[in-house]
Enzyme design. Structure first.
Site, short mmCIF file in Angstrom:
data_model
loop_
_atom_site.label_atom_id
_atom_site.label_comp_id
_atom_site.label_asym_id
_atom_site.label_seq_id
_atom_site.Cartn_x
_atom_site.Cartn_y
_atom_site.Cartn_z
N ASP A 78 -1.27 -6.33 -0.17
CA ASP A 78 -1.20 -5.62 1.12
C ASP A 78 -2.60 -5.12 1.48
OD1 ASP A 78 0.15 -4.66 3.28
OD2 ASP A 78 1.18 -3.05 2.22
N GLU A 134 -1.01 -5.37 8.86
CA GLU A 134 -0.21 -4.75 9.92
C GLU A 134 -0.81 -5.04 11.30
OE1 GLU A 134 0.24 -0.55 9.09
OE2 GLU A 134 1.11 -0.93 7.11
N LYS A 180 -0.86 -9.50 3.19
CA LYS A 180 -0.08 -8.98 4.32
C LYS A 180 -0.99 -8.02 5.10
CE LYS A 180 3.19 -5.61 4.00
NZ LYS A 180 2.62 -4.59 4.91
N ASP A 238 0.84 -1.20 0.00
CA ASP A 238 0.00 0.00 0.00
C ASP A 238 0.88 1.26 0.00
OD1 ASP A 238 0.86 -0.04 2.62
OD2 ASP A 238 -1.13 0.22 3.52
N SER A 239 2.21 1.05 0.03
CA SER A 239 3.14 2.16 -0.19
C SER A 239 2.89 2.81 -1.56
CB SER A 239 4.59 1.67 -0.12
OG SER A 239 4.78 0.53 -0.93
N GLU A 275 9.61 -3.63 10.48
CA GLU A 275 9.95 -2.33 9.87
C GLU A 275 10.48 -1.37 10.94
OE1 GLU A 275 7.10 -0.64 7.17
OE2 GLU A 275 8.16 1.29 7.09
O1 KIV Z 1 3.55 -1.07 1.64
C1 KIV Z 1 4.73 -1.48 1.63
O2 KIV Z 1 5.49 -1.28 0.68
C2 KIV Z 1 5.19 -2.23 2.80
C3 KIV Z 1 6.63 -2.60 2.85
C4 KIV Z 1 7.45 -1.42 3.17
C5 KIV Z 1 6.88 -3.73 3.78
O3 KIV Z 1 4.43 -2.51 3.68
#
Ligand code: KIV
Length: 280
Positions: free
Chosen positions: A83, A115, A113, A44-45, A182
């Site tokens: 994510d 958090e 993934k 989600d970056s 992280e």
């Molecule tokens: O969203 C992302 O790119 C991430 C990574 C930095 C692990 O969560």
């Protein structure tokens, strides 16, 4: 055949380091896949490095599905991890299951993934029980940036270090196949890596993690707003792109582009007729 979670777990057992990168589009994902990266995260970056938001919070499920589909289309070898965005797995377990399933069914991802540690362990377990592999993510969790008070290194006090160890153990017990650490001090990441049975994947967590993840736009030097301390620019593509675009602008203005090589011909007789008609 794509990378499996069994292969990833085996890499930890054999002491083989695990490289992971983010990707957000077909063309980049294809290059990364062909270069042999076994795990690709559609992070989600993308909210910041692709869409220009100042955090990951505005990213929605529909946006993530759109980008994950493109990454899946571009890849054949890597495991693709979707994510789960902000507030798509918190309100209820059934909502978390529904959204995790969307990554698998609509987008074609092989894992998700999310958090959070202890507080997310039950959710992780329920998703895993449905047959969906889950990667955990603890330490600096960007979706909680406002709760954490900024992008700060986590686990620097006795209390928060102990909490992170508990979080990692809870994810391991809940059945996560790997855990992202992280912005965690190197010695603490080492303790966690030794303590849990599944691989740790570090970003700003030092060299002792079982694997490393980087945001592709950082490591390729494409995102230029800032370079995070944990990032290494292996190349500065933004400079190369600026140079190439400048050359293009100059050539168009000078009439040097296009040349015959980029142009098309047509039948001479037909052309002569057309020219004759155009004169009338
Ligand atoms: O969203 C992302 O790119 C991430 C990574 C930095 C692990 O969560």
């Amino acid at each position: 055949m794509r990378t499996t979670i069994l292969q990833i777990k085996e890499m930890k057992q054999k002491g083989k380091k695990i490289p992971m990168l983010t990707a957000y589009d077909y063309a980049t994902a294809k290059i990364i896949d062909q270069a042999g990266v076994p795990l690709i995260l559609v992070g989600d970056s993308l909210g910041t490095v692709i869409l220009g938001y100042d955090s990951t919070i505005p990213v929605t499920m529909d946006v993530m599905i759109h980008h994950t589909k493109a990454v899946v289309r571009g890849t054949a070898q890597a495991m693709i991890i979707g994510d789960m965005p902000f507030m798509t797995y918190h309100a209820s377990i059934s909502e978390a299951l529904h959204n995790a399933a969307r990554f698998m069914q609509e987008a074609g991802a092989q894992a998700v993934k999310l958090e959070g540690g202890v507080t997310m362990a039950e959710t992780v377990k329920r998703i895993v029980d449905c047959g969906i592999p889950v990667m955990g993510h603890i330490g600096l969790t960007p979706q909680s940036v406002h709760q954490l008070g900024g992008h700060k290194v986590q686990g620097k006090t006795q209390e928060s270090a102990a909490r992170l160890i508990k979080d990692a153990c809870a994810l391991d017990e809940a059945g996560a196949f790997a855990v992202v650490l992280e912005a965690v001090p190197t010695p603490l990441a080492r303790i966690i890596t030794q303590k849990i049975s599944v691989p740790t994947i570090g970003i700003g967590a030092g060299p002792f993690c079982d694997g490393q993840v980087q945001v592709v736009s950082d490591m390729l030097g494409l995102f230029t707003d800032f370079v995070p301390k944990h990032a290494k620019q292996y190349v500065r593509l933004a400079d190369s792109i600026k140079q190439a675009v400048g050359d293009y602008v100059n050539e168009v203005q000078a009439g040097a582009f296009p040349t015959e090589k980029q142009s098309f011909t047509m039948d001479e007789a037909l052309l002569a007729g057309l020219e004759e008609e155009a004169k009338q």
